[in-house]
Design a protein around this motif. Sequence first.
Motif, PDB file in Angstrom:
ATOM      1  N   GLU A  22      47.872   2.401  -7.536  1.00  0.00           N
ATOM      2  CA  GLU A  22      48.183   1.119  -6.737  1.00  0.00           C
ATOM      3  C   GLU A  22      47.941   1.441  -5.476  1.00  0.00           C
ATOM      4  O   GLU A  22      48.117   2.406  -5.052  1.00  0.00           O
ATOM      5  CB  GLU A  22      49.713   0.344  -7.140  1.00  0.00           C
ATOM      6  N   GLY A  23      47.491   0.636  -4.934  1.00  0.00           N
ATOM      7  CA  GLY A  23      46.653   1.017  -3.658  1.00  0.00           C
ATOM      8  C   GLY A  23      45.415   1.508  -3.535  1.00  0.00           C
ATOM      9  O   GLY A  23      45.021   1.702  -2.572  1.00  0.00           O
ATOM     10  N   ALA A  24      44.916   2.000  -4.471  1.00  0.00           N
ATOM     11  CA  ALA A  24      43.990   3.284  -3.934  1.00  0.00           C
ATOM     12  C   ALA A  24      42.722   2.349  -4.865  1.00  0.00           C
ATOM     13  O   ALA A  24      42.488   0.949  -5.697  1.00  0.00           O
ATOM     14  CB  ALA A  24      44.495   4.037  -5.926  1.00  0.00           C
ATOM     15  N   PRO A  25      41.681   2.952  -3.784  1.00  0.00           N
ATOM     16  CA  PRO A  25      40.007   1.830  -4.377  1.00  0.00           C
ATOM     17  C   PRO A  25      40.083   2.092  -5.757  1.00  0.00           C
ATOM     18  O   PRO A  25      39.985   3.117  -6.536  1.00  0.00           O
ATOM     19  CB  PRO A  25      39.282   2.364  -3.095  1.00  0.00           C
ATOM     20  N   GLU A  26      39.191   1.118  -6.427  1.00  0.00           N
ATOM     21  CA  GLU A  26      39.132   1.297  -7.826  1.00  0.00           C
ATOM     22  C   GLU A  26      37.572   1.581  -8.344  1.00  0.00           C
ATOM     23  O   GLU A  26      36.958   0.903  -7.186  1.00  0.00           O
ATOM     24  CB  GLU A  26      39.251  -0.459  -8.111  1.00  0.00           C
ATOM     25  N   ARG A  27      37.294   2.180  -8.923  1.00  0.00           N
ATOM     26  CA  ARG A  27      36.324   3.090  -9.543  1.00  0.00           C
ATOM     27  C   ARG A  27      35.793   2.588 -11.183  1.00  0.00           C
ATOM     28  O   ARG A  27      36.657   2.819 -11.917  1.00  0.00           O
ATOM     29  CB  ARG A  27      36.367   4.442  -9.552  1.00  0.00           C
ATOM     30  N   SER A  48      37.069   1.100 -16.092  1.00  0.00           N
ATOM     31  CA  SER A  48      37.808   2.244 -14.863  1.00  0.00           C
ATOM     32  C   SER A  48      36.781   3.429 -15.365  1.00  0.00           C
ATOM     33  O   SER A  48      37.024   3.526 -16.873  1.00  0.00           O
ATOM     34  CB  SER A  48      39.019   2.228 -14.740  1.00  0.00           C
ATOM     35  N   THR A  49      35.841   3.670 -14.360  1.00  0.00           N
ATOM     36  CA  THR A  49      35.371   4.847 -14.539  1.00  0.00           C
ATOM     37  C   THR A  49      36.626   6.182 -14.453  1.00  0.00           C
ATOM     38  O   THR A  49      35.741   6.957 -14.655  1.00  0.00           O
ATOM     39  CB  THR A  49      34.493   5.172 -13.895  1.00  0.00           C
ATOM     40  N   ARG A  50      37.430   6.376 -14.152  1.00  0.00           N
ATOM     41  CA  ARG A  50      38.314   7.493 -13.956  1.00  0.00           C
ATOM     42  C   ARG A  50      39.351   6.594 -14.025  1.00  0.00           C
ATOM     43  O   ARG A  50      40.782   6.407 -12.956  1.00  0.00           O
ATOM     44  CB  ARG A  50      38.663   8.123 -12.430  1.00  0.00           C
ATOM     45  N   PRO A  51      40.555   6.173 -14.977  1.00  0.00           N
ATOM     46  CA  PRO A  51      41.544   5.724 -15.129  1.00  0.00           C
ATOM     47  C   PRO A  51      42.886   6.989 -14.841  1.00  0.00           C
ATOM     48  O   PRO A  51      43.632   6.154 -15.161  1.00  0.00           O
ATOM     49  CB  PRO A  51      41.527   5.318 -16.746  1.00  0.00           C
ATOM     50  N   GLU A  52      42.425   7.887 -15.468  1.00  0.00           N
ATOM     51  CA  GLU A  52      43.366   8.473 -14.808  1.00  0.00           C
ATOM     52  C   GLU A  52      44.039   8.546 -14.060  1.00  0.00           C
ATOM     53  O   GLU A  52      44.936   9.712 -13.359  1.00  0.00           O
ATOM     54  CB  GLU A  52      42.927  10.141 -15.913  1.00  0.00           C
ATOM     55  N   ARG A  53      42.933   8.383 -12.402  1.00  0.00           N
ATOM     56  CA  ARG A  53      43.236   8.671 -11.524  1.00  0.00           C
ATOM     57  C   ARG A  53      43.952   7.135 -11.357  1.00  0.00           C
ATOM     58  O   ARG A  53      43.901   7.379  -9.766  1.00  0.00           O
ATOM     59  CB  ARG A  53      42.017   9.192 -11.029  1.00  0.00           C
ATOM     60  N   GLN A  54      43.522   6.327 -11.165  1.00  0.00           N
ATOM     61  CA  GLN A  54      44.128   5.044 -11.317  1.00  0.00           C
ATOM     62  C   GLN A  54      45.428   5.059 -10.551  1.00  0.00           C
ATOM     63  O   GLN A  54      46.278   4.933 -11.333  1.00  0.00           O
ATOM     64  CB  GLN A  54      43.554   4.254 -11.762  1.00  0.00           C
ATOM     65  N   TYR A  65      28.543  -7.339  -6.312  1.00  0.00           N
ATOM     66  CA  TYR A  65      29.789  -7.971  -6.772  1.00  0.00           C
ATOM     67  C   TYR A  65      30.747  -7.146  -5.722  1.00  0.00           C
ATOM     68  O   TYR A  65      31.709  -6.833  -6.178  1.00  0.00           O
ATOM     69  CB  TYR A  65      29.406  -6.406  -7.562  1.00  0.00           C
ATOM     70  N   GLY A  66      30.544  -6.790  -4.120  1.00  0.00           N
ATOM     71  CA  GLY A  66      31.811  -6.485  -3.761  1.00  0.00           C
ATOM     72  C   GLY A  66      32.171  -5.540  -3.501  1.00  0.00           C
ATOM     73  O   GLY A  66      33.085  -5.095  -3.027  1.00  0.00           O
ATOM     74  N   ALA A  67      31.327  -4.634  -4.085  1.00  0.00           N
ATOM     75  CA  ALA A  67      31.964  -2.974  -4.119  1.00  0.00           C
ATOM     76  C   ALA A  67      31.771  -2.620  -2.013  1.00  0.00           C
ATOM     77  O   ALA A  67      30.356  -2.989  -2.142  1.00  0.00           O
ATOM     78  CB  ALA A  67      30.603  -2.554  -4.886  1.00  0.00           C
ATOM     79  N   SER A  68      32.083  -1.586  -1.718  1.00  0.00           N
ATOM     80  CA  SER A  68      31.905  -0.648  -0.671  1.00  0.00           C
ATOM     81  C   SER A  68      31.029  -0.504  -1.166  1.00  0.00           C
ATOM     82  O   SER A  68      29.711   0.727  -0.704  1.00  0.00           O
ATOM     83  CB  SER A  68      33.161  -0.184  -0.464  1.00  0.00           C
ATOM     84  N   SER A  69      30.637   1.342  -2.386  1.00  0.00           N
ATOM     85  CA  SER A  69      29.919   1.656  -2.526  1.00  0.00           C
ATOM     86  C   SER A  69      29.177   2.048  -3.775  1.00  0.00           C
ATOM     87  O   SER A  69      30.164   2.014  -5.295  1.00  0.00           O
ATOM     88  CB  SER A  69      30.121   3.521  -2.392  1.00  0.00           C
ATOM     89  N   ILE A 111      23.081   4.243 -12.554  1.00  0.00           N
ATOM     90  CA  ILE A 111      24.492   4.277 -12.080  1.00  0.00           C
ATOM     91  C   ILE A 111      25.505   4.235 -12.812  1.00  0.00           C
ATOM     92  O   ILE A 111      25.597   4.010 -13.838  1.00  0.00           O
ATOM     93  CB  ILE A 111      24.252   2.422 -11.536  1.00  0.00           C
ATOM     94  N   HIS A 112      26.342   5.000 -12.426  1.00  0.00           N
ATOM     95  CA  HIS A 112      27.199   5.492 -13.172  1.00  0.00           C
ATOM     96  C   HIS A 112      28.486   5.398 -12.949  1.00  0.00           C
ATOM     97  O   HIS A 112      29.931   4.792 -13.228  1.00  0.00           O
ATOM     98  CB  HIS A 112      27.665   7.181 -12.773  1.00  0.00           C
ATOM     99  N   GLU A 113      29.385   4.176 -11.166  1.00  0.00           N
ATOM    100  CA  GLU A 113      30.183   3.700 -10.917  1.00  0.00           C
ATOM    101  C   GLU A 113      29.834   3.170  -9.625  1.00  0.00           C
ATOM    102  O   GLU A 113      29.236   2.848  -9.126  1.00  0.00           O
ATOM    103  CB  GLU A 113      30.747   4.330 -10.400  1.00  0.00           C
ATOM    104  N   PHE A 114      30.638   1.921  -9.512  1.00  0.00           N
ATOM    105  CA  PHE A 114      31.196   0.763  -8.153  1.00  0.00           C
ATOM    106  C   PHE A 114      32.547   1.233  -7.385  1.00  0.00           C
ATOM    107  O   PHE A 114      33.485   2.359  -8.535  1.00  0.00           O
ATOM    108  CB  PHE A 114      30.916  -0.233  -8.104  1.00  0.00           C
TER     109      PHE A 114
END
Length: 238
Positions: free
Chosen positions: A82-87, A74-80, A39-43, A57-60
Amino acid sequence: MAAQYSYFRAEGASLAAIATIAEAKLEVEEMRWLLCQRYGASSVTGWLDSQTGRYTIHEFQFGIPSVAPEGWVSTRPERQTEGAPERAIPAAGSADHFYITNFAGLIERAAGKQRLEHVLGSGEMPFRDMAAKAKTSDRFVRYTMLGGGDKPAGEVAQEDFRLLTVISGPWQSADPLAHQKMGEDFYIRVPNRADTEIPQFTPPDAVRIPYDDMLKIDAAERMAAFNRTRAASFDPGI
């Protein structure tokens, strides 16, 4: 105060159990890597539920410039920001969700072999009742779980403890079986029964080692680690 732990040198079946854990951890990491590649994820974050035994599995996490596949949530929409890694995680009922759920089942078989309790069949170790603001030690060789408490003569100095201060009221702390390699051998730490020096479980084929001897082994390993670090940082050109 009675010692809260017993120590054993792993041999035979106990040593084989530690080898099984190492192999299982490697297998889990390889499968997690495969998911990230797909899926092209970093972790990817997931864990085995101690109550149900199921791996979830909880999030990528997607590092810039990668983004989550279309349709993921998004698993953390409140923290999203611009420019931040997406979970994110696949939407429930989607093809990706179905695939990941099945893949988690494959990880589950290996993840269940990552703890000594599971491999040795000892059962879960009891939680310890801790007082409010209790400080705990993260050292492998220790007399009690508490940091800063009374310690037998010859115990390491207070500054060798990393302490965690709990601000809230009384709490319970997990105290599982633990293992560590020191020198050429592996050692297993087993919690003792409350107010006794009787271990909750005796690892098969293992040899019990007195606490005072464990302190000496620990001191020798610390010195060896220090010497390795010093040798690695030595610059003969200076």
